[in-house]
Design a protein around this motif. Structure first.
Motif, short mmCIF file in Angstrom:
data_model
loop_
_atom_site.label_atom_id
_atom_site.label_comp_id
_atom_site.label_asym_id
_atom_site.label_seq_id
_atom_site.Cartn_x
_atom_site.Cartn_y
_atom_site.Cartn_z
N MET A 1 -7.18 4.17 17.57
CA MET A 1 -6.84 2.70 18.45
C MET A 1 -5.53 2.61 18.19
N PHE A 2 -4.75 2.98 17.29
CA PHE A 2 -3.60 2.41 16.50
C PHE A 2 -2.52 3.34 16.59
N PRO A 3 -1.36 3.31 17.15
CA PRO A 3 -0.73 2.32 17.95
C PRO A 3 -1.21 2.53 19.44
N GLN A 4 -1.10 1.72 20.23
CA GLN A 4 -1.41 1.70 21.56
C GLN A 4 -0.93 0.23 22.19
N ASP A 5 -0.55 0.15 23.25
CA ASP A 5 -0.09 -0.77 24.33
C ASP A 5 -1.06 -1.85 24.50
N ASN A 6 -2.26 -1.43 24.57
CA ASN A 6 -3.28 -2.47 24.82
C ASN A 6 -4.27 -2.61 23.80
N ALA A 7 -3.97 -2.66 22.70
CA ALA A 7 -5.00 -2.73 21.37
C ALA A 7 -5.38 -4.36 21.52
N THR A 8 -6.38 -4.79 21.00
CA THR A 8 -6.56 -6.15 20.83
C THR A 8 -6.13 -6.60 19.50
N LEU A 9 -6.08 -7.89 19.13
CA LEU A 9 -5.75 -8.29 17.78
C LEU A 9 -6.80 -7.59 16.66
N GLU A 10 -7.96 -7.63 17.24
CA GLU A 10 -9.09 -7.10 16.18
C GLU A 10 -8.83 -5.82 16.01
N ASP A 11 -8.35 -4.91 16.93
CA ASP A 11 -8.20 -3.64 16.73
C ASP A 11 -7.12 -3.40 15.69
N ILE A 12 -5.86 -4.18 16.11
CA ILE A 12 -4.62 -4.02 14.97
C ILE A 12 -5.04 -4.59 13.76
N LEU A 13 -5.74 -5.48 13.34
CA LEU A 13 -6.16 -6.05 12.23
C LEU A 13 -7.03 -5.14 11.43
N SER A 14 -8.01 -4.45 11.95
CA SER A 14 -8.79 -3.59 11.53
C SER A 14 -8.29 -2.21 11.09
N ALA A 15 -7.37 -1.77 12.03
CA ALA A 15 -6.61 -0.28 11.54
C ALA A 15 -5.77 -0.72 10.67
N GLY A 16 -5.06 -1.85 10.39
CA GLY A 16 -4.05 -2.07 9.32
C GLY A 16 -4.76 -2.16 7.92
N GLU A 17 -5.97 -3.04 8.12
CA GLU A 17 -6.75 -3.18 6.94
C GLU A 17 -7.35 -1.64 6.42
N ASN A 18 -7.64 -1.10 7.36
CA ASN A 18 -8.33 0.29 6.99
C ASN A 18 -7.21 1.08 6.33
N ALA A 19 -6.18 1.09 6.75
CA ALA A 19 -5.03 1.94 6.33
C ALA A 19 -4.59 1.48 4.82
N LEU A 20 -4.48 0.23 4.59
CA LEU A 20 -4.13 -0.19 3.33
C LEU A 20 -5.14 0.11 2.26
N PHE B 1 -0.76 -10.28 8.71
CA PHE B 1 0.52 -10.44 9.52
C PHE B 1 1.29 -9.20 9.24
N HIS B 2 1.24 -8.51 8.30
CA HIS B 2 1.76 -7.29 8.06
C HIS B 2 1.40 -6.10 9.04
N SER B 3 0.03 -6.16 9.52
CA SER B 3 -0.33 -5.20 10.30
C SER B 3 0.22 -5.65 11.74
N MET B 4 0.29 -6.81 12.19
CA MET B 4 0.76 -7.25 13.34
C MET B 4 2.26 -6.83 13.42
N ARG B 5 2.88 -7.14 12.45
CA ARG B 5 4.52 -6.97 12.50
C ARG B 5 4.57 -5.32 12.65
N VAL B 6 3.63 -4.58 12.05
CA VAL B 6 3.96 -2.74 12.02
C VAL B 6 3.71 -2.60 13.41
N TYR B 7 2.54 -3.12 14.09
CA TYR B 7 2.20 -2.87 15.38
C TYR B 7 3.15 -3.27 16.50
N LEU B 8 3.95 -4.10 16.24
CA LEU B 8 5.02 -4.66 17.29
C LEU B 8 6.20 -3.62 16.89
N GLN B 9 6.59 -3.41 15.80
CA GLN B 9 7.55 -2.33 15.42
C GLN B 9 7.24 -0.73 16.33
#
Length: 114
Positions: free
Chosen positions: A1-20, A65-73
């Motif tokens: 689900m990550f990255p994509q332009d229609n991911a929900t905030l929950e998708d972004i946060l979950s993918a970021g935490e799992n990656a870390l 917040f790191h995950s959100m910034r990564v998604y934006l980039q």
């Protein structure tokens, strides 16, 4: 689900935490906060000096917040056509300059800070 332009905030946060968690050799069943605590306890048990804070994974509040910034980039690198507001993705404006939001939690409990 990550990255994509229609991911929900929950998708972004979950993918970021799992990656870390994976980057710090944690278990897929473990969250960042549990992993951070486990690694801290392990370092205290075997260490002869103080624990270097930079060797621990970030808290889930900081990773948010790191995950959100990564998604934006990543969306910008992929050439997303829809303009995304950085202040919705882990940035804030201070004196006309974008600065990263580090966490939404205080540095320590209020009674410790006083």
């Amino acid at each position: 689900m990550f990255p994509q332009d229609n991911a929900t905030l929950e998708d972004i946060l979950s993918a970021g935490e799992n990656a870390l968690v994976l980057l710090y050799n944690g278990s897929s069943r473990e969250g960042l906060d549990e992993l951070r605590y486990r690694l801290f306890c392990s370092k205290v048990a075997i260490g002869t000096t103080f624990v270097q804070i930079h060797t621990l994974p970030p808290t889930s509040a900081a990773a948010r917040f790191h995950s959100m910034r990564v998604y934006l980039q990543v969306q910008e690198w992929m050439g997303l056509k829809v303009a995304m507001d950085p202040t919705d993705y882990g940035w804030k404006l201070e004196h006309g300059i974008l600065v990263p939001v580090t966490t939404y939690l205080p540095a320590a409990p209020a009674d410790v800070l006083n």
